[in-house]
Design a protein around this motif. Structure first.
Motif, PDB file in Angstrom:
ATOM      1  N   GLN A 265      31.151  35.620  51.438  1.00 33.48           N
ATOM      2  CA  GLN A 265      30.445  35.008  50.302  1.00 33.48           C
ATOM      3  C   GLN A 265      31.451  34.341  49.388  1.00 33.48           C
ATOM      4  OE1 GLN A 265      28.329  38.842  49.198  1.00 33.48           O
ATOM      5  NE2 GLN A 265      28.831  38.146  47.150  1.00 33.48           N
ATOM      6  N   GLY A 266      30.976  33.805  48.256  1.00 34.48           N
ATOM      7  CA  GLY A 266      31.838  32.991  47.413  1.00 34.48           C
ATOM      8  C   GLY A 266      33.067  33.711  46.891  1.00 34.48           C
ATOM      9  N   ARG A 267      32.890  34.960  46.471  1.00 35.63           N
ATOM     10  CA  ARG A 267      33.998  35.651  45.817  1.00 35.63           C
ATOM     11  C   ARG A 267      35.154  35.932  46.771  1.00 35.63           C
ATOM     12  NH1 ARG A 267      30.145  40.184  43.603  1.00 35.63           N
ATOM     13  NH2 ARG A 267      28.807  38.367  43.707  1.00 35.63           N
TER      14      ARG A 267
ATOM     15  N   GLU B 299      37.185  32.892  46.654  1.00 33.35           N
ATOM     16  CA  GLU B 299      37.951  32.877  45.393  1.00 33.35           C
ATOM     17  C   GLU B 299      39.194  33.751  45.510  1.00 33.35           C
ATOM     18  OE1 GLU B 299      35.061  34.355  42.617  1.00 33.35           O
ATOM     19  OE2 GLU B 299      33.785  32.599  42.858  1.00 33.35           O
TER      20      GLU B 299
ATOM     21  N   PHE C  15      32.811  31.411  36.499  1.00 35.02           N
ATOM     22  CA  PHE C  15      31.752  32.390  36.744  1.00 35.02           C
ATOM     23  C   PHE C  15      32.403  33.784  36.706  1.00 35.02           C
ATOM     24  CE2 PHE C  15      29.261  35.018  39.699  1.00 35.02           C
ATOM     25  CZ  PHE C  15      28.117  35.080  38.945  1.00 35.02           C
TER      26      PHE C  15
ATOM     27  N   THR D  18      32.720  36.373  38.673  1.00 35.97           N
ATOM     28  CA  THR D  18      33.572  36.844  39.782  1.00 35.97           C
ATOM     29  C   THR D  18      34.846  36.010  39.860  1.00 35.97           C
ATOM     30  OG1 THR D  18      32.457  35.380  41.359  1.00 35.97           O
ATOM     31  CG2 THR D  18      31.607  37.632  41.179  1.00 35.97           C
ATOM     32  N   THR D  19      34.740  34.742  39.497  1.00 38.84           N
ATOM     33  CA  THR D  19      35.907  33.855  39.514  1.00 38.84           C
ATOM     34  C   THR D  19      36.904  34.345  38.464  1.00 38.84           C
ATOM     35  OG1 THR D  19      34.178  32.183  39.753  1.00 38.84           O
ATOM     36  CG2 THR D  19      36.449  31.404  39.755  1.00 38.84           C
TER      37      THR D  19
ATOM     38  N   THR E 106      33.300  24.040  37.917  1.00 42.53           N
ATOM     39  CA  THR E 106      32.133  24.738  38.447  1.00 42.53           C
ATOM     40  C   THR E 106      30.905  23.826  38.370  1.00 42.53           C
ATOM     41  OG1 THR E 106      33.095  26.749  37.524  1.00 42.53           O
ATOM     42  CG2 THR E 106      30.841  26.899  38.310  1.00 42.53           C
TER      43      THR E 106
ATOM     44  N   ASN F 171      27.088  27.533  36.011  1.00 44.86           N
ATOM     45  CA  ASN F 171      26.128  28.642  35.983  1.00 44.86           C
ATOM     46  C   ASN F 171      26.154  29.364  34.640  1.00 44.86           C
ATOM     47  OD1 ASN F 171      24.476  30.818  36.536  1.00 44.86           O
ATOM     48  ND2 ASN F 171      25.818  31.739  38.046  1.00 44.86           N
TER      49      ASN F 171
ATOM     50  N   ASP G 154      34.194  24.709  42.285  1.00 43.00           N
ATOM     51  CA  ASP G 154      33.368  25.862  42.639  1.00 43.00           C
ATOM     52  C   ASP G 154      32.013  25.221  42.916  1.00 43.00           C
ATOM     53  OD1 ASP G 154      31.492  27.870  42.646  1.00 43.00           O
ATOM     54  OD2 ASP G 154      32.460  29.045  41.076  1.00 43.00           O
TER      55      ASP G 154
ATOM     56  N   CYS H 180      29.153  26.007  44.523  1.00 45.95           N
ATOM     57  CA  CYS H 180      27.952  26.782  44.886  1.00 45.95           C
ATOM     58  C   CYS H 180      26.664  25.979  44.812  1.00 45.95           C
ATOM     59  CB  CYS H 180      27.758  27.946  43.908  1.00 45.95           C
ATOM     60  SG  CYS H 180      29.008  29.180  44.002  1.00 45.95           S
ATOM     61  N   ARG H 181      26.527  25.160  43.756  1.00 49.18           N
ATOM     62  CA  ARG H 181      25.265  24.448  43.542  1.00 49.18           C
ATOM     63  C   ARG H 181      25.512  22.941  43.567  1.00 49.18           C
ATOM     64  NH1 ARG H 181      25.499  29.126  40.538  1.00 49.18           N
ATOM     65  NH2 ARG H 181      23.885  30.667  41.032  1.00 49.18           N
TER      66      ARG H 181
ATOM     67  N   SER I 190      29.737  29.446  47.789  1.00 55.94           N
ATOM     68  CA  SER I 190      28.884  30.563  48.158  1.00 55.94           C
ATOM     69  C   SER I 190      27.634  29.982  48.793  1.00 55.94           C
ATOM     70  CB  SER I 190      28.515  31.371  46.917  1.00 55.94           C
ATOM     71  OG  SER I 190      27.417  32.212  47.202  1.00 55.94           O
TER      72      SER I 190
ATOM     73  N   LYS J 260      25.078  31.380  49.525  1.00 54.38           N
ATOM     74  CA  LYS J 260      23.900  32.082  49.040  1.00 54.38           C
ATOM     75  C   LYS J 260      23.097  31.252  48.037  1.00 54.38           C
ATOM     76  CE  LYS J 260      24.556  36.559  48.416  1.00 54.38           C
ATOM     77  NZ  LYS J 260      25.136  37.843  47.938  1.00 54.38           N
ATOM     78  N   LYS J 261      23.695  30.151  47.592  1.00 53.30           N
ATOM     79  CA  LYS J 261      22.964  29.259  46.678  1.00 53.30           C
ATOM     80  C   LYS J 261      22.563  28.013  47.470  1.00 53.30           C
ATOM     81  CE  LYS J 261      25.529  31.941  43.821  1.00 53.30           C
ATOM     82  NZ  LYS J 261      26.461  32.956  44.337  1.00 53.30           N
TER      83      LYS J 261
ATOM     84  N   ARG K 142      18.621  35.191  31.379  1.00 57.27           N
ATOM     85  CA  ARG K 142      18.489  34.220  32.474  1.00 57.27           C
ATOM     86  C   ARG K 142      17.309  34.554  33.375  1.00 57.27           C
ATOM     87  NH1 ARG K 142      22.806  33.332  37.384  1.00 57.27           N
ATOM     88  NH2 ARG K 142      21.744  35.207  38.157  1.00 57.27           N
TER      89      ARG K 142
HETATM   90  N1  F0G Z   1      30.580  30.898  41.491  1.00 57.81           N
HETATM   91  C1  F0G Z   1      29.400  30.731  40.874  1.00 57.81           C
HETATM   92  C2  F0G Z   1      29.194  29.566  39.976  1.00 57.81           C
HETATM   93  C3  F0G Z   1      28.360  31.666  41.077  1.00 57.81           C
HETATM   94  O1  F0G Z   1      27.208  31.501  40.462  1.00 57.81           O
HETATM   95  C4  F0G Z   1      28.595  32.772  41.933  1.00 57.81           C
HETATM   96  C5  F0G Z   1      27.567  33.801  42.135  1.00 57.81           C
HETATM   97  C6  F0G Z   1      29.835  32.876  42.569  1.00 57.81           C
HETATM   98  C7  F0G Z   1      30.802  31.924  42.329  1.00 57.81           C
HETATM   99  C8  F0G Z   1      30.162  34.019  43.504  1.00 57.81           C
HETATM  100  O2  F0G Z   1      29.498  33.871  44.699  1.00 57.81           O
HETATM  101  O3  F0G Z   1      28.026  35.895  44.814  1.00 57.81           O
HETATM  102  O4  F0G Z   1      28.590  34.583  46.858  1.00 57.81           O
HETATM  103  O5  F0G Z   1      30.319  35.962  45.776  1.00 57.81           O
HETATM  104  N2  F0G Z   1      26.544  33.909  41.396  1.00 57.81           N
HETATM  105  C9  F0G Z   1      25.453  34.869  41.519  1.00 57.81           C
HETATM  106  C10 F0G Z   1      24.518  34.734  40.340  1.00 57.81           C
HETATM  107  C11 F0G Z   1      25.878  36.266  41.781  1.00 57.81           C
HETATM  108  O6  F0G Z   1      23.613  35.583  40.198  1.00 57.81           O
HETATM  109  O7  F0G Z   1      24.645  33.791  39.568  1.00 57.81           O
HETATM  110  P1  F0G Z   1      29.095  35.167  45.585  1.00 57.81           P
END
Ligand code: F0G
Length: 456
Positions: free
Chosen positions: A98-100, A103, A123, A125-126, A180, A184, A213, A215-216, A253, A255-256, A404
């Protein structure tokens, strides 16, 4: 037609369990008034996150069956790598779970110890990964980002003046800049192409690596298309490619905007850096042709990365989030304006001014939305970012008390959102009765996940 509909029909359904107000009170009390402690079965509409909670398409599920689980050189790996390369232009693709993980690998290899990482906003985790490796994260969002009710099309921009100053004063201390998109933590707000391009040029002139970053990235690209002059006739795919072309690399990530439930990658063009990243990948994630994923995940992401740039999808996606934002505004909720790409952020500090930051107004509102209608949202305020400051020994207070409501991709229909609005309306009508909370028990770090609270 003016009406924007869900550009899909539903093939598999997952039942939702209704609960009574009395049950919900018991459930929340048993969970020590912390929504993270509630079983997902006891939630009716789950707006906790848009991360990994999306619905996959029939084509993605077909990809799951096609997944090649060979340890080395799987067919699914090549599909994944080729689609990521086509979209991003990066030569080296490191697959992560996943994203972290991306990172952590990036910051470990860049060497951030005793150095600075600059971002529009890191973010959580970053930020945590930079700090864990001994670096110092510095956030320089555009000033418009700090006024929630101000409408500005690109509140996700990085402050270019501040970036120039940092690079002029302490260039050697800066390990990298990470933009980013969308921002977020700053409300799901997009950055403009002009801003990303200028930030990239400033970094290149100083020889500092510039990362995204991403993700989106698809939501960000769609906002560029509809809000930035000169992009209205461009495809989202070409805007996304141009965005990636401005960077030296990206963390992602899936997941987005990968439209999957797990996965991610780290991309770059630097041969030497990639070699180090690969060594660390093998050590902690997996062999370079699957990283932290199964073959089937690679396959589903490859398909997701085509579907996510489809304009019918992005029009529906951004319209449905905006619809939630407009409805909440009508019900009297101040929100971060304009609505972001994946979530609405209610300014709970302004909505419940009688509740002090140290009594967690956004958390109080989250509890009310659950009690009223089984909705789960997440506090982004003093419960998340507060705690005792080790330097001063005083309780820290977050700059804003936000709540949120994140919208999972392709999961809820318009009538689900209408239900959320009805619940929010009912809570707004009795807002004066809403009381704050106190913490009964908290862990030393990331307290919001597990803290036990009690109503005041
Ligand atoms: N960067 C951004 C901008 C994020 O929104 C997230 C995760 C990550 C990195 C980390 O990615 O979860 O795959 O390790 N955001 C989720 C949220 C957890 O609820 O906004 P990840």
């Amino acid at each position: 037609m003016e009406r924007i509909i869900e550009p899909f029909r539903i093939k598999a359904v997952e039942p939702l369990r209704m609960t009574s107000p009395e049950e919900r009170r018991q459930i929340l009390e048993a969970a020590s008034w912390n929504l993270f402690r509630i079983a997902a079965e006891d939630i009716l509409i789950d707006l906790l996150t848009d991360s990994g909670t999306g619905a996959m398409s029939a084509e993605q599920w077909a990809g799951i069956m096609r997944g090649d689980e060979s340890y080395a050189g799987a067919r699914s790996w090549y599909r994944f790598r080729d689609r990521v390369r086509e979209l991003t232009g990066f030569q080296h693709i490191i697959p992560t779970h996943q994203g972290r993980a991306a990172e952590r690998i990036l910051f470990s290899c860049l060497g951030v110890r005793d150095r600075i990482v600059v971002s529009n906003t890191h973010f959580d985790t970053t930020r945590a990964n930079v700090e864990f490796l001994g670096g110092r994260p510095v956030d320089i969002p555009t000033p418009e980002a700090l006024t929630p009710d101000e409408v500005y099309p690109f509140k996700g921009n990085i402050d270019l003046g501040a970036l120039k100053r940092i690079l002029a004063d302490s260039r050697d201390e800066v390990a990298c800049v990470i933009h980013t998109i969308t921002n977020n933590s700053g409300g799901g707000q997009p950055a403009s192409m002009a801003n990303i391009r200028s930030a990239s040029e400033i970094c290149r002139a100083s020889g500092v690596p510039f990362f995204l970053d991403a993700c989106r990235f698809a939501e960000n690209s769609y906002f560029i298309k509809v809000r930035e002059e000169g992009f209205e006739d461009r495809s989202v795919e070409s805007i996304a490619r141009e965005t990636f072309s401005l960077a030296d690399g990206a963390t992602f990530s899936a997941k987005k905007d990968g439209l999957t439930n797990i996965g991610g990658f780290l991309g770059s063009n630097d041969d030497q850096l990639a070699q180090q990243e690969e060594a660390l990948l093998i050590l902690t994630e997996g062999f370079p042709t699957y990283g932290g994923m199964a073959g089937r995940d690679l396959e589903a992401i490859a398909v997701g990365l085509y579907e996510v740039v489809e304009e019918d999808y992005l029009r529906y996606r951004t319209a449905s989030v905006a619809y939630l934002g407009e409805g909440l505004t009508e019900a009297g909720y101040p929100i971060v304006q304009p609505p972001g790409g994946h979530a609405i952020y209610i300014d709970a500090g302004a909505f419940l001014p009688e509740i002090e930051p140290l009594e967690f107004p956004a958390h109080a509102l989250a509890c009310e939305l659950y009690l009223e209608g089984g909705i789960r949202s997440v506090e982004i305020g003093t419960l998340m970012f507060g705690g005792v400051d080790p330097a001063t020994g005083e309780e820290r207070v977050a700059p804003l008390e936000l709540l949120r409501l994140a919208v999972p991709r392709r999961v809820y229909t318009k009538s689900h959102i209408d239900y959320v609005l009805e619940v929010a309306q009912a809570v707004a009508e009795r807002r004066r009765e809403v009381k704050g909370y106190r913490i009964v028990e908290e862990p030393p770090q990331l307290r919001h996940f597990t803290a036990r609270l009690a109503p005041l």
